[in-house]
Scaffold this motif. Structure first.
Motif, PDB file in Angstrom:
ATOM      1  N   UNK A  51       0.839  -1.195   0.000  1.00  0.00           N
ATOM      2  CA  UNK A  51       0.000   0.000   0.000  1.00  0.00           C
ATOM      3  C   UNK A  51       0.873   1.243   0.000  1.00  0.00           C
ATOM      4  N   UNK A  52       0.271   2.316  -0.475  1.00  0.00           N
ATOM      5  CA  UNK A  52       0.993   3.581  -0.646  1.00  0.00           C
ATOM      6  C   UNK A  52       0.070   4.645  -0.074  1.00  0.00           C
ATOM      7  N   UNK A  53       0.548   5.379   0.924  1.00  0.00           N
ATOM      8  CA  UNK A  53      -0.366   6.316   1.600  1.00  0.00           C
ATOM      9  C   UNK A  53      -0.797   7.453   0.674  1.00  0.00           C
ATOM     10  N   UNK A  54      -0.239   7.499  -0.536  1.00  0.00           N
ATOM     11  CA  UNK A  54      -0.673   8.526  -1.494  1.00  0.00           C
ATOM     12  C   UNK A  54      -1.861   8.047  -2.328  1.00  0.00           C
ATOM     13  N   UNK A  55      -2.235   6.775  -2.175  1.00  0.00           N
ATOM     14  CA  UNK A  55      -3.306   6.235  -3.030  1.00  0.00           C
ATOM     15  C   UNK A  55      -4.543   5.965  -2.173  1.00  0.00           C
ATOM     16  N   UNK A  56      -5.611   6.700  -2.481  1.00  0.00           N
ATOM     17  CA  UNK A  56      -6.811   6.674  -1.632  1.00  0.00           C
ATOM     18  C   UNK A  56      -8.051   6.415  -2.470  1.00  0.00           C
ATOM     19  N   UNK A  57      -8.917   5.549  -1.960  1.00  0.00           N
ATOM     20  CA  UNK A  57     -10.155   5.252  -2.676  1.00  0.00           C
ATOM     21  C   UNK A  57     -11.183   4.656  -1.714  1.00  0.00           C
ATOM     22  N   UNK A  58     -12.458   4.784  -2.105  1.00  0.00           N
ATOM     23  CA  UNK A  58     -13.523   4.076  -1.370  1.00  0.00           C
ATOM     24  C   UNK A  58     -13.863   2.767  -2.055  1.00  0.00           C
ATOM     25  N   UNK A  59     -13.207   2.505  -3.155  1.00  0.00           N
ATOM     26  CA  UNK A  59     -13.553   1.347  -3.975  1.00  0.00           C
ATOM     27  C   UNK A  59     -12.292   0.514  -4.224  1.00  0.00           C
ATOM     28  N   UNK A  60     -11.734  -0.071  -3.152  1.00  0.00           N
ATOM     29  CA  UNK A  60     -10.421  -0.705  -3.289  1.00  0.00           C
ATOM     30  C   UNK A  60     -10.424  -1.970  -4.139  1.00  0.00           C
ATOM     31  N   UNK A  61      -9.336  -2.188  -4.835  1.00  0.00           N
ATOM     32  CA  UNK A  61      -9.174  -3.384  -5.679  1.00  0.00           C
ATOM     33  C   UNK A  61      -7.770  -3.950  -5.470  1.00  0.00           C
ATOM     34  N   UNK A 121      -6.487  15.174 -12.813  1.00  0.00           N
ATOM     35  CA  UNK A 121      -7.143  13.865 -12.909  1.00  0.00           C
ATOM     36  C   UNK A 121      -6.117  12.744 -13.060  1.00  0.00           C
ATOM     37  N   UNK A 122      -6.309  11.733 -12.226  1.00  0.00           N
ATOM     38  CA  UNK A 122      -5.445  10.546 -12.230  1.00  0.00           C
ATOM     39  C   UNK A 122      -6.003   9.599 -13.287  1.00  0.00           C
ATOM     40  N   UNK A 123      -5.697   9.887 -14.545  1.00  0.00           N
ATOM     41  CA  UNK A 123      -6.329   9.183 -15.671  1.00  0.00           C
ATOM     42  C   UNK A 123      -5.997   7.687 -15.628  1.00  0.00           C
ATOM     43  N   UNK A 124      -7.029   6.876 -15.856  1.00  0.00           N
ATOM     44  CA  UNK A 124      -6.823   5.423 -15.883  1.00  0.00           C
ATOM     45  C   UNK A 124      -6.850   4.794 -14.507  1.00  0.00           C
ATOM     46  N   UNK A 125      -7.301   5.566 -13.506  1.00  0.00           N
ATOM     47  CA  UNK A 125      -7.307   4.993 -12.152  1.00  0.00           C
ATOM     48  C   UNK A 125      -8.617   5.294 -11.434  1.00  0.00           C
ATOM     49  N   UNK A 126      -9.040   4.344 -10.588  1.00  0.00           N
ATOM     50  CA  UNK A 126     -10.227   4.551  -9.756  1.00  0.00           C
ATOM     51  C   UNK A 126      -9.862   5.199  -8.427  1.00  0.00           C
ATOM     52  N   UNK A 127      -8.574   5.507  -8.233  1.00  0.00           N
ATOM     53  CA  UNK A 127      -8.128   6.072  -6.950  1.00  0.00           C
ATOM     54  C   UNK A 127      -7.711   7.522  -7.100  1.00  0.00           C
ATOM     55  N   UNK A 128      -7.758   8.242  -5.970  1.00  0.00           N
ATOM     56  CA  UNK A 128      -7.158   9.570  -5.931  1.00  0.00           C
ATOM     57  C   UNK A 128      -5.669   9.396  -5.651  1.00  0.00           C
ATOM     58  N   UNK A 153      -6.518  11.170   3.514  1.00  0.00           N
ATOM     59  CA  UNK A 153      -7.726  11.207   2.682  1.00  0.00           C
ATOM     60  C   UNK A 153      -8.683  12.230   3.282  1.00  0.00           C
ATOM     61  N   UNK A 154      -8.108  13.377   3.629  1.00  0.00           N
ATOM     62  CA  UNK A 154      -8.934  14.386   4.303  1.00  0.00           C
ATOM     63  C   UNK A 154      -9.662  15.265   3.304  1.00  0.00           C
ATOM     64  N   UNK A 155      -9.165  15.314   2.068  1.00  0.00           N
ATOM     65  CA  UNK A 155      -9.904  16.049   1.043  1.00  0.00           C
ATOM     66  C   UNK A 155     -10.723  15.038   0.253  1.00  0.00           C
TER      67      UNK A 155
END
Ligand code: GCB
Length: 856
Positions: free
Chosen positions: A504-514, A685-692, A599-601
């Motif tokens: 895991x990478x604390x820079x990668x945030x999502x509500x829909x993890x894969x 936009x993080x194109x090609x990704x479901x994560x922020x 993931x505060x924003x």
């Protein structure tokens, strides 16, 4: 409880007014260091490694020879003493010289060793000490290969030890440890055996031993003349205060070697020990002092950001304290014996330990390799014997992984490899049992039946499986199935999970993890599932997460290059969410924590709610939003989930349970309004990704991608790029010259356009791209002769048009920038209205990794 040091000093001083203590002094400071391939020498302090930087650069880190030298003044009045050099560990082959005479050699990077210097010293003078170290690959020294760095150097403390001519033995495999055995322990009685060896100078000697209980009271003593160099003394302790993770009671043994004529103390040996008993039951799990205890904890590597393996003892202590604070009771010092302090710390904190020798991934059949492996195990056991925290001696890790993953090995060679691996396991097992019958032997296996079919899994007392369901193999839920099958097939085998967990990478945030998105959310999901599946199986001894902290592994190209990111905390020990989850799950004092430090924003759709996970060890959690609105939720698996209707803007959220609370400030933005607010708000936009992607250097947030709709933004056409044969989302390769690797690694391929429904204005557009295919051709298409060559798959080139204006013609990322290279191109335009970036393929499919739109 450890005996307080003040008391310990008092005991020493009071019993030794006739002085002559052993002197142990660290000689870490001010060494001249010269690396084989460098002309200049530098002054360094030990702990030191020459690979703390280059193991994190492109290319192989330096593996070769380094030389440390220094003049050490030896006082005249030591001439009736014995003088030793004690290494706590140096990687990996050491030769030491005093005044140009060889004083000793040692093979292996993870155990201690002692060389006697006495006869080579000039007393009353400066003596030249030179230590040559070599960390080159060596076919005869374990580990042959592994997923961590073999940093070279004297990376643990170096000591000068001065004793009387008669002294407790320091040289040899035990490096000075005299054994305190506890062959029988019950609540009523502990039988203690003190076994050791002395070097005499021909004089009569007396041995005085005392044992103090955890409160400092003397509970046993012994005082007899010594008739031989070996001694073995039996003690009995009534109603011993047992050692356990909850109550780590430590006894203290002090042994003095005395000159009976003068009463002078010639040497002193001091060690803690503990009284406990345990067993591993294939049905009931691990049993300590008669009570079942589920072993839950983590593996731990010994390196740290910017230091390599040359870490001070204070960091070792901090790590294990963090592990203890998380509620763990178990630790595996994977994949090698760690600093001697580590085991002292585990004794004190109350952590049960699996420690192992670095026999990893592969073996050779050379006699020297086998001998070195066995020697390492003997050193480990004899040096660490007295630590009550240690319950498992590990002999091997995933020894067939190289065999399984190497193609086309002829059958005869496969058989030979299996044979020699099994033989080595048998030798290691025999050496283990020869030296210690009170602890359990163990080995760690990767998920493959070869360990069962080869018979190797029948050799040790306990089996640890390294299981990566939901990561290297699909399906988190397959874990339980696998464990039940193993348990049914091998009902007499006590089972542990020795490793598990995703990167895991604390820079990668999502509500829909894969799987393989490297998000903190997927890491959490995976650990929750594993904990649940192990907790509901009584027969499982326990589990150790891989890994406590992110660690260096030069061959890795994950979302942070050269780092294995499966840590519960970052390489610098900053906790990830999952660390706090363990704390909620495993500790008893009231605890509450709102997940999502990074993931505060929250940039969400207008119709979406803000999803929050709160970790707690109570049944219910109350949330107070902006000091007004209250919400409550019940806690399942130590998580309370909330979905909040929050307006755009700043919010403070306070979670409360029991007597504790935790506040997190959130900033909410609606994705759809970003377009309308473009004047104040650049869009990333993080194109090609479901994560922020949260850029920890700039604070910018690159939001997850979406398909275009009117009055909004998004891609038109194409698909998420997925490298064939890789599970990684995007490309599983390091992207060069950027610190935003994950942003470039995930991309959309074959897209026709990217559109923003923005108003008229002047805009700056940045396009982020990388050629993901290693085989991509750098050929200039105009140089290619035939059409068939031109359409060859290795070539990717495309045109880019912004609002119909051609801004790139035949952009070939491989040719113009190189493969796996971060490319960022900026364009300024005046737009009469919506902005459309069009991608027109010339060869292959266009790619886009990120896009930034700013209104100027
Ligand atoms: C394993 C190995 C460990 C690796 C880990 C991983 O099974 O035992 O050394 O680091 O997997 O992260 O792949």
């Amino acid at each position: 409880m450890k005996l307080p040091y003040s008391l310990f000093l008092f005991l020493l001083i009071s019993s030794s007014f006739l002085h002559a203590q052993r002197i142990e002094k660290a000689i870490n400071s001010g060494w001249e260091f010269q690396l084989e391939n460098q002309e200049e020498s530098t002054t360094v302090n030990i702990p030191h490694s020459w690979n703390s930087e280059d193991a994190f650069n492109d290319g192989a880190y330096f593996r070769g020879k380094g030389t440390y030298s220094k003049e050490i003044f030896i006082p005249q009045d030591w001439n009736d003493k014995a003088v030793f050099l004690k290494f706590e560990g140096a990687n990996q082959f050491t030769k030491a010289y005093v005044n140009d005479q060889l004083v000793g050699e040692h093979t292996g990077g993870y155990t201690s060793f002692v060389f006697e210097l006495t006869e080579h010293l000039n007393f009353g003078q400066a003596n030249q000490v030179r230590i040559e170290l070599d960390n080159s690959h060596n076919q005869d020294i374990p580990p042959l290969e592994a997923d961590f760095n073999f940093y070279g150097g004297i990376y643990r403390d170096l000591q000068l030890v001065v004793t009387g001519k008669s002294h407790f033995t320091l040289e040899g495999l035990g490096a000075g440890t005299q054994l305190i055995k506890t062959p029988e322990v019950s609540e009523n009685l502990a039988k203690v055996k003190f076994e050791g060896n002395v070097v005499t100078s021909g004089k009569d000697l007396e041995l005085q031993v005392s044992i103090n209980d955890p409160s400092g009271n003397q509970v046993s003593e012994y005082d007899e003349s010594l008739n031989s160099e070996d001694f073995s003394i039996d003690f009995e302790i009534d109603n011993p205060k047992l050692w356990s993770p909850d109550d780590p009671n430590l006894y203290l043994l002090t042994a003095n070697l005395i000159d009976p004529d003068s009463g002078e103390i010639l040497d002193t040996y001091i060690s803690n020990f503990g009284c406990r008993w345990f067993e591993a039951d294939p049905e009931k799990g691990f049993i300590l002092n008669g009570k079942p205890i589920k072993l839950i904890g983590a593996n731990r590597h010994q390196d740290f950001e910017n230091m390599g393996n040359a870490v001070p003892n204070s960091i070792h202590r901090k790590d294990y304290q963090m592990i203890k604070d998380m509620g763990a009771n178990f630790i595996r010092t994977a994949h090698y014996p760690q600093d001697p302090d580590v085991y002292r710390i585990c004794d004190e904190l109350g952590l049960l330990v699996w420690t192992e020798v670095p026999v990893i991934n592969d073996v050779t059949d050379s006699e020297a390799y086998h001998q070195n492996a066995v020697n390492m195990q003997k050193e480990q056991i004899l040096q660490l014997y007295n630590h009550p925290s240690i319950v498992f001696w590990g002999i091997m890790n995933e020894i067939f992984i190289r065999l399984v993953f190497t193609r086309d090995i002829p059958e005869a060679d496969q058989k030979a490899k299996i044979k020699t691996s099994v033989e080595l396991a048998e030798k290691l097992e025999a050496a283990t049992k020869e030296l210690d019958t009170t602890r359990l032997s163990v080995m760690a296996l990767h998920e493959n039946d070869i360990y069962n079919t080869s018979g190797i899994a029948d050799i040790t007392d306990v089996i640890g499986w390294n299981l990566y369901f939901g990561w290297y193999t699909p399906g988190l839920k397959n874990l339980g199935k696998f464990l039940d099958e193993q348990h049914q097939k091998y009902p007499d085998r006590p089972l542990l999970i020795s490793e598990y967990g995703p990167g895991s990478d604390s820079r990668i945030q999502t509500n829909d993890p894969k799987p393989w998105d490297f998000s903190e959310a997927y890491q959490l999901k995976s650990h929750v599932s594993y904990l649940n599946q192990v907790m509901e199986r009584d027969y499982m001894l326990g589990m150790a997460a891989w890994n406590f902290a992110d660690f260096g592994s030069s061959g890795r190209q994950d979302s942070r290059p050269y780092i294995n990111q499966k840590g519960l905390v970052n390489f610098d020990r900053e906790p990830k969410d999952v660390y706090y989850y363990y704390k909620a799950r495993l500790t008893e004092d009231d605890f509450v924590y709102i997940a999502g430090k990074n993931f505060e924003t929250r940039i969400i759709d207008k119709s979406e709610k803000v999803k929050l996970k709160v970790f707690s060890n109570s049944d219910r959690v109350k949330l107070v939003i902006d000091e007004k609105v209250e919400k409550e939720a019940s806690v399942t698996d130590n998580i309370a989930e909330f979905e909040l209707d929050l307006e755009p803007g700043e919010h403070s959220v306070k979670a409360m349970s029991g007597d504790v609370s935790h506040i997190r400030n959130l900033l909410v933005k609606f994705r759809n309004s970003l377009i309308a607010d473009i004047a104040n708000n650049p869009m990333l936009i993080n194109v090609g990704s479901h994560s922020d992607f949260v850029d920890d250097e700039t604070g910018e947030i690159w939001i997850s991608d979406q398909a275009f709709q009117n009055n909004d933004f998004g891609f038109v056409g194409g698909e998420v790029f997925q490298q064939s044969s890789s599970k990684f989302q995007g490309t599983a390769s390091n992207i060069k010259v950027t610190t935003k690797e994950p942003l470039f690694q995930t991309m959309r391929e074959g897209l026709q356009a990217y559109k923003f429904d923005v108003p008229k204005g002047q805009y700056r557009i940045s396009l982020l791209m990388a050629e993901p295919n290693r085989g991509a051709s750098r050929e200039n298409i105009y140089n290619l002769g035939s059409d068939s060559e031109k359409s060859s798959e290795g070539i990717r080139s495309f045109d880019i048009l912004i609002n119909g204006i051609l801004v790139e013609k035949d952009l070939n990322l491989a040719r113009d920038y190189g493969i796996l290279q971060a490319v960022e191109v900026e364009y300024k335009i005046n737009s009469e209205g919506p902005v459309e970036i069009e991608f027109r393929p010339q060869n292959g499919k266009p790619v886009l990794s990120g896009i930034k739109l700013e209104n100027l």
